[in-house]
Write an enzyme that holds these catalytic residues in place. Structure first.
Site, PDB file in Angstrom:
ATOM      1  N   GLY A  24       0.784  -1.226   0.000  1.00  0.00           N
ATOM      2  CA  GLY A  24       0.000   0.000   0.000  1.00  0.00           C
ATOM      3  C   GLY A  24       0.815   1.274   0.000  1.00  0.00           C
ATOM      4  CB  ILE A  25       0.240   4.479   1.774  1.00  0.00           C
ATOM      5  CG1 ILE A  25      -1.155   4.715   1.184  1.00  0.00           C
ATOM      6  CG2 ILE A  25       0.967   5.812   1.953  1.00  0.00           C
ATOM      7  CD1 ILE A  25      -2.115   5.417   2.131  1.00  0.00           C
ATOM      8  CE1 TYR A 156      -7.634   3.521  10.336  1.00  0.00           C
ATOM      9  CE2 TYR A 156      -9.316   5.083   9.643  1.00  0.00           C
ATOM     10  CZ  TYR A 156      -8.051   4.538   9.503  1.00  0.00           C
ATOM     11  OH  TYR A 156      -7.211   5.018   8.527  1.00  0.00           O
ATOM     12  CE  LYS A 160      -4.678   5.380  11.044  1.00  0.00           C
ATOM     13  NZ  LYS A 160      -3.245   5.241  10.751  1.00  0.00           N
ATOM     14  CB  VAL A 189      -5.905   5.271  -0.165  1.00  0.00           C
ATOM     15  CG1 VAL A 189      -4.740   5.057  -1.138  1.00  0.00           C
ATOM     16  CG2 VAL A 189      -5.927   6.716   0.330  1.00  0.00           C
ATOM     17  CB  THR A 191      -4.111   0.148   0.143  1.00  0.00           C
ATOM     18  OG1 THR A 191      -5.173  -0.062   1.100  1.00  0.00           O
ATOM     19  CG2 THR A 191      -3.767   1.634   0.084  1.00  0.00           C
ATOM     20  NE  ARG A 214     -16.402   6.514   2.024  1.00  0.00           N
ATOM     21  CZ  ARG A 214     -16.098   5.808   3.106  1.00  0.00           C
ATOM     22  NH1 ARG A 214     -17.053   5.479   3.958  1.00  0.00           N
ATOM     23  NH2 ARG A 214     -14.848   5.468   3.359  1.00  0.00           N
TER      24      ARG A 214
END
Length: 254
Positions: A24-25, A156, A160, A189, A191, A214
């Site tokens: 991923g990122i 989550y 965060k 994103v 991923t 969305r």
């Protein structure tokens, strides 16, 4: 006439540590940082995900690292003499509202998404101070935090939001000592983690359509798009930037 001399990369001469670099990122950022001249210490709790990276130009080394294990982090820090960039990218995305939350998932999410970054920074900042150097800390938070309430992301969002506070506190404490700290706050994103959540839903096609529906741009983000923001924050181009939350969500939070 344009010079024929090669231009140095935006992270030339810098040593960067990235957690969650296997996919991923994190992976996109590790490859981009290396391309831009950094010597990258790519870490992940699953070393198999790093196997094809270890011999690439700019990858200084790959290391198995479980960010929920403080001893592992401290031991890794003992092998590092210089650090210029810290990118805390490891994370998990548990779902559910407060009614579906359980203590085990709460603890794991806080450990990976917030405490891991705290331990990594606590172990590596003394190296920067000892060398009287500079360092950019980039933490992967989310718009799903204290910035925006998101349905079925209770744990989550809390984890965060905690990371946002970790970052701002570090920025305030070390602003006069050459250490910057900033948050990246993405929206949705594309991923492997996100694909896994979509595909594991009862109706993957509907889940995918709902995610895209969305998004005001009509699409989700890419790992490379987030990596380029991380590159900016890691580079000297952002030398006057600290303590900030950078939203990159295609306008979702507007």
């Amino acid at each position: 006439m344009a010079s024929s001399e090669p231009r140095p990369g935006r992270l030339e001469g810098k040593i960067a540590l990235i957690t969650g670099a296997g996919a991923g990122i994190g992976r996109a950022s590790a490859l981009l940082f290396a391309k831009e001249g950094a010597q990258v210490i790519a870490t992940d709790m699953n070393p198999d995900l790093l196997a094809d990276m270890k011999d690439l130009p700019g990858i200084l080394r790959t290391e198995k690292l479980n960010v929920t294990n403080k001893e592992d982090i401290v031991n890794l820090a003992k092998t590092i003499d210089k650090i210029d960039v810290i990118f805390n990218c490891a994370g998990i995305v548990p779902g559910g509202s407060i009614l579906e939350a359980d203590d085990a998932t709460w603890n794991l999410a806080l450990d990976i998404n917030a405490r891991g970054a705290y331990w990594v920074c606590q172990a590596l900042i003394p190296i920067v101070l000892k060398n009287k150097g500079t360092c950019s800390i980039v933490n992967m938070s989310s718009v799903a935090s204290s910035l925006k309430g998101v349905e079925n992301r209770f744990i989550y969002c809390v984890s965060k939001a905690a990371l946002l506070a970790v970052t701002k506190s570090i920025a305030a404490d070390f602003v006069g000592q050459g250490i910057r700290a900033n948050n990246i706050c993405p929206g949705t994103v594309d991923t492997p983690s996100w694909r896994g959540r979509v595909n594991s839903s009862p109706d993957p096609q509907k889940a995918l359509a709902d995610f895209i529906g969305r998004q005001k741009m009509g699409r989700v983000g890419t790992a490379d798009e987030i990596a380029y923001l991380a590159l900016y924050l890691a580079s000297d181009e952002a030398s006057y930037v600290t303590g900030q939350d950078f939203i990159i969500d295609g306008g979702w939070s507007m």
